[in-house]
Design an enzyme around this catalytic site. Structure first.
Site, short mmCIF file in Angstrom:
data_model
loop_
_atom_site.label_atom_id
_atom_site.label_comp_id
_atom_site.label_asym_id
_atom_site.label_seq_id
_atom_site.Cartn_x
_atom_site.Cartn_y
_atom_site.Cartn_z
N SER A 97 0.83 -1.21 0.00
CA SER A 97 0.00 0.00 0.00
C SER A 97 0.87 1.27 0.00
CB SER A 97 -0.95 -0.06 1.19
OG SER A 97 -1.93 0.93 1.08
N ASP A 240 -1.85 6.27 -3.53
CA ASP A 240 -0.80 5.52 -2.85
C ASP A 240 -0.39 4.35 -3.75
OD1 ASP A 240 -3.16 4.09 -2.51
OD2 ASP A 240 -2.51 3.20 -0.63
N ASP A 242 -1.03 1.20 -4.08
CA ASP A 242 -2.01 0.28 -4.66
C ASP A 242 -3.30 0.99 -5.07
OD1 ASP A 242 -2.77 0.66 -2.00
OD2 ASP A 242 -3.69 -1.33 -1.85
N ASP A 244 -5.72 2.61 -3.78
CA ASP A 244 -7.04 2.57 -3.15
C ASP A 244 -7.33 3.89 -2.42
OD1 ASP A 244 -5.25 2.12 -1.09
OD2 ASP A 244 -6.38 0.46 -0.20
MG MG Z 1 -3.45 1.52 -0.19
#
Ligand code: MG
Length: 458
Positions: A97, A240, A242, A244
């Site tokens: 992440s 960020d 990943d 999300d």
């Molecule tokens: Mg993330």
């Protein structure tokens, strides 16, 4: 939960996250889903240098456990979640992440496309503790295949889930900064298809993160702010690692606080009788928005696992939860999916700025000051000493104490929270007050005591 922190399991590669630890985890995950009747699982990853190796280790382990494996390649976590949901299969996302480049980790996703809730994580942890092994016969091993379509399916899904006409008619220019992460593969196309003029910074997928680290905090977003300013763009969007999460820069090149963006989105979303789920670290501005709308705020410990679990609990009681999330840009719109999706969140924010500039959209929610500070530790002894110091400061404070996560002290003119990070060797301190000075003072009270306690042990 020992193994799974606030957002899955993460650590430094070849230190706490190793091929062996991924084999152990994937073995337990495979055994859990096999026992639950699954015959297939998906694997995605972000752009980290360790991603290909760890995803391959996980894929081989899961296939050895008897599950067919769909390898999705580099994708945002919400794209892997969307694939899992439409295929009704579980998934593993290899990502750390927002953590630094040397880290990696795993997020576990269920066949409903949601991050696993606490009870399922605990069931998998019990298999880990019992050192689960695979017992699939030689002729019952799974097959591994590469799936190329998940990316396009995800882009279509986001584009069709928002008000494209409203966004396109506003003729927006957006600057996208995916931070070399998984959003590099998807967000530029999503916003072009929404009718925006798209410029990018740090948008080549690169696990060395040459332009900035994966965490979309103001210190890492100077390129984005400068590009928004110099190109007369309407909005800057940062993700960020990943993708999300989404964090914004307004049309003047000024950073928009995550808490202000969350409050603006919630204000547009909440009606009387609704609930909004958030973490104890979130600004009281969200509470003010909810009060004005006649909605209720439900506080959880920090981390998406807790938020997703609480949304499910509330919905099972028949309550409506149109929006949830934290001030770090991780926002959920349960009607779209009880998942955090940086591109979808940013597209929803573009709906808000179709009629007025971003700076005006967030102006009503910008009158409060949040200060955050981290204190590192190097050993369990230091950590223990720091936690004892937190408890002592809290007891001596005379404030109202909330123990939902760490210690949160409530004063008339602000609050301060101290808690150990679920994913890094840090104690995090957050404070909010009417003035920046007061917020800094509130942080200092904990920070000084925590540093002293650590240094006595060190
Ligand atoms: Mg993330």
């Amino acid at each position: 939960m020992e193994v799974f922190g606030s957002s899955g399991t993460r650590g430094v590669v070849n230190d706490s996250v190793t091929p062996a630890s991924v084999v152990e985890l994937a073995t337990a995950v495979g055994a859990h889903w096999h026992a639950a009747g699954a015959d297939r699982i998906a694997i995605g990853r972000d752009t980290r240098t360790s991603g290909p190796a760890l995803a391959s280790v996980a894929a081989g382990t899961l296939a050895s456990g008897g599950l067919d494996v769909d390898r999705l390649g580099v994708l945002p976590t919400p794209a892997v979640q969307a694939y899992a949901a439409t295929e009704s299969i579980p998934a593993m996302m290899i990502t750390a992440s927002h953590n630094p480049p040397a880290h990696n980790g795993v997020k576990l996703i269920g066949p409903d496309g949601l991050e696993l809730q606490i009870d399922t994580l605990e069931a998998i942890e019990r298999r880990l503790d019992a050192k689960a092994t695979t017992d699939a016969a030689w002729d019952a091993l799974g097959e591994i295949r590469t799936v190329e379509t998940a990316r396009d399916r995800y882009v279509d899904r986001v584009v069709s889930a928002v008000d494209r006409d409203r966004i396109a008619s506003a003729d927006l220019t957006v600057v996208i900064d995916p931070g070399h992460g998984a959003g590099s593969a998807t967000s530029p196309e999503i916003f072009r298809r929404l009718g925006c003029t798209v410029r990018t910074v740090n948008a080549q997928p690169d696990g060395h993160f040459p332009g900035r680290d994966p965490e979309p905090v103001p210190d890492n977003l100077s390129d984005l702010r400068a590009t928004v300013d110099s190109t007369d763009a309407d909005l800057g969007i940062a993700h960020d690692g990943d993708a999300d999460r989404a964090i914004f820069v307004d049309e003047t090149g000024t950073q928009i606080e995550g808490d202000a963006a969350l409050a603006a989105l919630a204000d547009a979303e909440l009606s009387a009788g609704d609930s909004v789920v958030t973490a104890v670290s979130t600004s009281r501005r969200l509470g003010q928005v909810a009060d004005a709308a006649g909605a209720r705020v439900e506080y959880t410990p920090i981390g998406s696992t807790h938020i997703v679990s609480r949304i499910a609990d509330l919905e099972s009681e028949g309550r409506s939860v149109p929006i949830a999330g934290e001030g770090n840009g991780g926002i959920l719109f349960p009607a779209y999916g009880a998942i955090r999706d940086g591109a979808y969140t940013a597209a929803r924010f573009c709906e808000l700025i179709a009629d007025e500039p971003a700076s005006q959209v967030v102006a009503p929610y910008s009158g409060s000051h949040i200060v955050r500070e981290n204190v590192h530790y190097d050993s369990e002894a230091e950590r223990e000493a720091m936690l004892e110091a937190i408890a002592s400061v809290a007891e001596a404070s005379g404030a109202t104490i909330d123990r939902t996560d760490g210690f949160r002290l409530e004063y008339d003119d602000g609050w301060v929270l101290a808690r150990p990070s679920g994913t890094e060797p840090l104690v995090r301190i957050y404070a909010e007050a009417d003035t920046a000075d007061r917020a800094t003072d509130l942080v200092s009270e904990f920070e000084t005591a925590i540093r002293e306690a650590r240094d006595v042990v060190a």
